[in-house]
Design a protein around this motif. Structure first.
Motif, PDB file in Angstrom:
ATOM      1  N   VAL A   1       7.347  -2.329   1.360  1.00 31.57           N
ATOM      2  CA  VAL A   1       6.432  -1.233   1.682  1.00 31.57           C
ATOM      3  C   VAL A   1       5.084  -1.827   2.104  1.00 31.57           C
ATOM      4  CG1 VAL A   1       5.075   0.619   0.620  1.00 31.57           C
ATOM      5  CG2 VAL A   1       7.546   0.485   0.245  1.00 31.57           C
ATOM      6  N   VAL A   2       4.589  -1.378   3.242  1.00 35.83           N
ATOM      7  CA  VAL A   2       3.315  -1.861   3.767  1.00 35.83           C
ATOM      8  C   VAL A   2       2.329  -0.698   3.763  1.00 35.83           C
ATOM      9  CG1 VAL A   2       2.157  -2.968   5.706  1.00 35.83           C
ATOM     10  CG2 VAL A   2       4.571  -3.450   5.256  1.00 35.83           C
ATOM     11  N   ARG A   3       1.142  -0.945   3.216  1.00 35.72           N
ATOM     12  CA  ARG A   3       0.176   0.136   3.091  1.00 35.72           C
ATOM     13  C   ARG A   3      -1.148  -0.203   3.744  1.00 35.72           C
ATOM     14  NH1 ARG A   3       0.797   3.753  -1.177  1.00 35.72           N
ATOM     15  NH2 ARG A   3       2.897   3.694  -2.040  1.00 35.72           N
TER      16      ARG A   3
ATOM     17  N   PHE B   1      -1.502  -0.897  12.879  1.00 32.31           N
ATOM     18  CA  PHE B   1      -0.796  -0.927  11.584  1.00 32.31           C
ATOM     19  C   PHE B   1       0.706  -1.112  11.808  1.00 32.31           C
ATOM     20  CE2 PHE B   1       1.546   1.922   8.564  1.00 32.31           C
ATOM     21  CZ  PHE B   1       1.397   1.149   7.412  1.00 32.31           C
TER      22      PHE B   1
ATOM     23  N   THR C   1       6.311   5.642  -7.249  1.00 28.85           N
ATOM     24  CA  THR C   1       5.451   4.477  -7.449  1.00 28.85           C
ATOM     25  C   THR C   1       4.952   4.498  -8.891  1.00 28.85           C
ATOM     26  OG1 THR C   1       3.402   5.646  -6.913  1.00 28.85           O
ATOM     27  CG2 THR C   1       4.617   4.663  -5.074  1.00 28.85           C
TER      28      THR C   1
ATOM     29  N   PRO D   1       5.299  -2.461   8.924  1.00 34.83           N
ATOM     30  CA  PRO D   1       6.403  -1.641   8.422  1.00 34.83           C
ATOM     31  C   PRO D   1       7.687  -1.950   9.193  1.00 34.83           C
ATOM     32  CG  PRO D   1       4.499  -0.263   8.974  1.00 34.83           C
ATOM     33  CD  PRO D   1       4.206  -1.629   9.495  1.00 34.83           C
TER      34      PRO D   1
ATOM     35  N   LEU E   1       4.334   8.196  -3.141  1.00 30.21           N
ATOM     36  CA  LEU E   1       5.561   7.952  -2.377  1.00 30.21           C
ATOM     37  C   LEU E   1       5.678   6.462  -2.102  1.00 30.21           C
ATOM     38  CD1 LEU E   1       5.536  10.871   0.217  1.00 30.21           C
ATOM     39  CD2 LEU E   1       7.362  10.387  -1.444  1.00 30.21           C
ATOM     40  N   ASN E   2       6.808   5.885  -2.515  1.00 31.53           N
ATOM     41  CA  ASN E   2       6.989   4.454  -2.311  1.00 31.53           C
ATOM     42  C   ASN E   2       7.496   4.208  -0.885  1.00 31.53           C
ATOM     43  OD1 ASN E   2       6.974   1.763  -3.083  1.00 31.53           O
ATOM     44  ND2 ASN E   2       9.133   1.824  -3.692  1.00 31.53           N
ATOM     45  N   LEU E   3       6.624   4.469   0.066  1.00 35.92           N
ATOM     46  CA  LEU E   3       6.972   4.326   1.488  1.00 35.92           C
ATOM     47  C   LEU E   3       5.813   3.654   2.220  1.00 35.92           C
ATOM     48  CD1 LEU E   3       8.339   7.950   2.099  1.00 35.92           C
ATOM     49  CD2 LEU E   3       9.720   5.854   2.147  1.00 35.92           C
ATOM     50  N   ASN E   4       6.116   3.029   3.373  1.00 40.78           N
ATOM     51  CA  ASN E   4       5.037   2.525   4.218  1.00 40.78           C
ATOM     52  C   ASN E   4       4.078   3.670   4.482  1.00 40.78           C
ATOM     53  OD1 ASN E   4       6.330  -0.058   4.847  1.00 40.78           O
ATOM     54  ND2 ASN E   4       7.779   1.192   6.008  1.00 40.78           N
TER      55      ASN E   4
ATOM     56  N   ILE F   1      -2.597   0.877  -3.579  1.00 43.84           N
ATOM     57  CA  ILE F   1      -2.640   2.136  -4.322  1.00 43.84           C
ATOM     58  C   ILE F   1      -4.099   2.455  -4.680  1.00 43.84           C
ATOM     59  CG2 ILE F   1      -1.925   3.275  -6.484  1.00 43.84           C
ATOM     60  CD1 ILE F   1       0.501   2.878  -4.771  1.00 43.84           C
TER      61      ILE F   1
END
Lengths: 287, 544
Positions: free
Chosen positions: B398-400, B244, A5, B393, A58-61, B411
């Motif tokens: 990408v889901v956060r 989620f 990221t 997801p 980490l570029n992950l869900n 982020i």
């Protein structure tokens, strides 16, 4: 496959978390290249502590959850969509102090999730207090006269609680770490990997670990033999004892029914279920 | 005609079951019924009782003033005979002693049929069905529906009681349409099903447990999961995880369990992962009195979780409202990505209420999910209403979700401008939620008197039943406690000549909330805090 990221990394320069991070990135990239995994179908959960920053790098869900609650959050994600590969990251304080009950119950329930513990045997982000895996006599700011109790042994604990995949690796041997994480992801069931990690600021065990570690596989250990595995689990007591050796690798592994297999989960993820709201039918339950 | 029947005995004698069965038969015959359950925290022995109010006009409460006492043991007679009306009688086995006793030889009948003693209750049910002049046909339908397995034996024993010799009859008019008859717990469970729940997470705790039991028992029928985990902390974190991942989730507990959930309620606020929580209040503080009722957790629900974030708190006053408001809770939580708290209590949860009709909610449930999100999807996009479009997801990007302060991508950030922006984004939702809630009947007014009773939640039943004797009083029921309907409440209070607060707690919590939101101080309070709900006569006595 780009798993990086743009987040700025804030770990201490030279932190062994970098090793764990790159090991995870490389393993997941390899699994994606081998078509065993799709990036969109991986979800990570992190707790609170230095390890938690994995979430940003980490570029992950992912779900950046609460301290100690990585495991229930991960179980929820798995039940919420069993198609996802769910990997939890926790610290030793996170998993064995705040969250110990979840850890034991997960060993018992066997949800199909991976739990990687960044076990640096110290609370680092809060500046050096003892955790359950810190060795006896360790002097930290919360107990300057030294820790009074022996450390707990997470490998023995996991095995006695019924975990179906119990492994130990370390951040001082990236190759071994990658191999172990890959095996953990490929295992169906609760896969626990205790990653011994020096904390270069508060608990620098790097030279002790490098000197004392040996690979179980190379000694011909059979991970299907519970009794032998348990003996191996007791071989090292999380101390800095010069006389002891530290076995790493997969201690124990069995294929057992998972939590999701115990429930009759729908074939599709829940959000794709077409639910028709039939009030007439519902009212008939209220009559 | 209105009759009050107490059914009492030891725990384990099937009192709650018998009372509910009798209530269902009355409701099936078109009568209005209210069923109150009173039980201590033990499994066998002790003293349990239910009170059934049966009437040909609507009834939502009971009086401690009985027409019939159905006694399954001598203790029931000793405890309650002073509340038996002069013309009332006691119904029970020949073995009991009372000059008011109408005795039936239950033991003989049951032993001849070689049945367990609990079947004697059915004979009493049969006797009472006849006593009130209800045709047997109203029994069969109920039995078949409720007891698929043992229905024949149950019906047979009821018939025996029905055909016993009767010393008197008091006939109800039974020309009306059958009524719905259900508990608040069933209503919360079915409301969740109506709203499309996928997974219910809970740890057993009275008085929320009936919802867990109901959904667990019926999970295959509704294609849902009911999951019990190791503690309330696991429960709520798992519910957030599942939400989620795209499942519609709810948790249920009482005060102590909700206290354990507090940190994760705050995580909901920051992560904006939708969640519904059912909080069934019981008498506190601490373990308190586990099986009794109090409205002591209003401020707790309004304030749970550290930090500032929007939420919804709605308090149904009966089972029908529990069914409808549970659906609204899901709708609001999914649409605005917030925590919705259904603030119930033992009295609404474990009492049965009867209704002519139930109706459908004013909202139309949707999943509020982006099904084809772009690869540039931002989990926390800043929008006009503060609601970031949600996806799950597995669909591509990408889901956060994060409990840390974060930027639009999710982020982590400690940047001062971003902290302000994201705080404002989350709080901006409040205004839009408030606007939407104003269309969902956040308050209700009953009656036309110039004076005003103000209350919330489970006191509704006793207040409604007291209104016909308090002609100069209106009743303002506050359903939505957050966002608080300040304007409507202020308007009603200002219009009134005299204002009285009625609450089932010791400090008048709604009064404090009203003062906080409107500046109005209500001086006159009628408060009750002995674990028991109000009887209408208590309210009437204090207001006349």
């Amino acid at each position: 496959m780009n798993l990086q990221t743009k987040a700025q990394n804030t770990w201490c320069p030279g932190c062994f978390n970098f090793v764990i991070l790159t090991a995870v990135q490389e393993v997941i990239s390899e699994l994606i290249e081998e078509k065993k995994l799709a990036q969109k179908d991986v979800a990570i959960v992190t707790g609170i502590g230095c390890h938690g920053k994995m979430f940003d790098y980490l570029n992950l869900n992912g779900f950046y959850g609460l301290h100690g609650r990585v495991i229930p959050t991960a179980i929820g994600i798995k039940l919420g969509n069993p198609k996802l590969t769910v990997i939890g990251f926790g610290g030793d304080g996170d998993t064995f102090a705040e969250g110990i009950s979840h850890f034991l119950h997960a060993c018992n329930m066997n949800p199909d999730i991976v739990m990687i513990v960044h076990d640096n045997q110290v609370f680092a982000l809060t500046t050096g207090q003892m955790t359950p895996t810190t060795e006896k006599d360790y002097k930290g700011p919360s107990l300057p006269s030294g820790k009074k109790t022996e450390p707990i042994n997470p490998i023995a604990l996991a095995m006695s609680a019924g975990a179906s995949f119990v492994a130990r690796s370390s951040a001082v041997d990236k190759k071994h770490l990658k191999r172990t994480i890959k095996e953990a992801i490929n295992h169906k069931g609760f896969s626990f990997v205790d990653v011994l990690q020096p904390c270069i600021t508060f608990h620098n065990s790097a030279s002790y670990l490098s000197k004392h570690i040996y690979d179980l596989k190379k000694k011909g250990h059979n991970p299907k033999n519970f009794n032998k595995a348990f003996q191996k689990a007791l071989e090292w007591n999380y101390s800095l004892d010069e006389k002891l050796h530290i076995p790493v690798g997969v201690f124990y592994k069995e294929r057992r029914k998972t939590l999701e297999e115990d429930f009759s989960l729908p074939k599709k993820p829940w959000y794709l279920l077409k639910r028709k709201n039939n009030y007439k039918r519902l009212f008939s339950f209220l009559g | 005609m209105k009759k009050t029947i107490l059914i009492g005995g030891k725990a384990g004698q099937g009192i709650a079951m018998t009372s509910a069965l009798l209530g269902k038969i009355f409701a099936n015959a078109g009568l209005y019924v209210f069923n109150y359950r009173d039980y201590p925290s033990l499994i066998r022995g002790g003293h349990n009782f239910n009170v059934l109010s049966v009437s040909d006009s609507p009834v939502f409460s009971f009086e401690k003033d009985y027409d019939i006492i159905v006694a399954l043991d001598q203790n029931t007679i000793e405890k309650h005979k002073k509340y038996l009306k002069k013309k009332g009688f006691i119904l029970g086995s020949k073995k009991l002693k009372s000059r008011k006793l109408v005795s039936l030889d239950l033991e003989k009948i049951i032993s001849e049929m070689k049945l367990p003693p609990v079947f004697g209750n059915n004979i009493l049910v049969g006797y009472l069905t006849h006593h009130f002049g209800l045709p047997l046909s109203f029994v069969s339908g109920v039995i078949k529906k409720e007891f698929a397995k043992k229905s024949e034996l149950i019906e047979k024993t009821i018939k025996i009681g029905y055909n016993l010799e009767h010393f008197q009859e008091e006939k109800f008019d039974v020309k009306n349409k059958a009524k719905y008859f259900f508990s608040g717990s069933e209503a919360v469970a079915l409301g969740a099903v109506a709203a499309g729940i996928d997974i219910y997470f809970a740890y057993p705790m009275t008085p929320a447990t009936p919802v867990l039991h109901y959904l667990a028992r019926n999970q295959e029928k509704f294609n849902i999961l009911a999951v019990q985990l190791e503690n309330e902390i696991a429960v709520i974190n798992a519910a957030l995880g599942a939400s989620f991942a795209g499942a519609r989730t709810m948790v249920g507990t009482s005060g102590g369990g909700f206290a354990l959930m507090a940190e994760a309620c705050s995580l909901q606020g920051m992560s904006e992962v939708p969640l519904v929580a059912y909080l069934a209040q019981r008498t506190g503080p601490s373990t308190g009195v586990p099986t009794y009722t109090t409205q002591g957790d209003l401020k707790f629900a309004l304030n749970i979780g550290h930090g500032e974030f929007p939420r919804v708190v709605v308090a149904p006053g009966d089972a029908r409202e529990a069914f409808l408001k549970t659906q609204e809770s899901f709708y609001l939580s999914q649409k605005y990505r917030i925590l919705s708290i259904i603030l119930g209590d033992k009295h609404v949860g474990e009492s049965h209420f009867s209704f002519e009709k139930i109706g459908e909610p004013k909202i139309k449930m949707k999943d509020f999910l982006l099904k084809n999100p772009s690869l540039n999807y931002k989990s926390y996009k800043i929008t006009k209403d503060g609601v970031s479009p949600r996806t799950v997801p597995g669909l591509g990007p990408v889901v956060r979700a994060s409990g840390y302060e974060h930027d639009e991508w999710g982020i982590t950030t400690e940047d001062q401008e971003k902290i302000s922006q994201m705080t404002e984004k989350r709080l901006k939702k409040e205004e839009f939620i408030k606007r939407e809630v104003s269309k969902l009947e956040p308050v209700k007014v009953y009656g036309k008197g110039k004076n005003l009773i103000v209350s919330w939640g489970s006191t509704k039943g006793a207040i409604l039943d007291s209104l016909n004797q308090l002609k100069n009083f209106r009743f303002l029921q506050v359903l939505y406690l957050e966002p608080f309907p300040s304007k409507q409440v202020e308007r009603e209070i200002k219009k009134a000549k005299k204002v009285v607060l009625v609450e089932n707690n010791a400090t008048g919590l709604l009064g404090k909330v009203i003062r906080e939101n409107t500046g109005i101080f209500i001086e006159k309070k009628i408060l009750k805090y002995n674990g028991r709900p109000f009887y209408p006569s208590e309210i009437i006595k204090k207001l006349k």
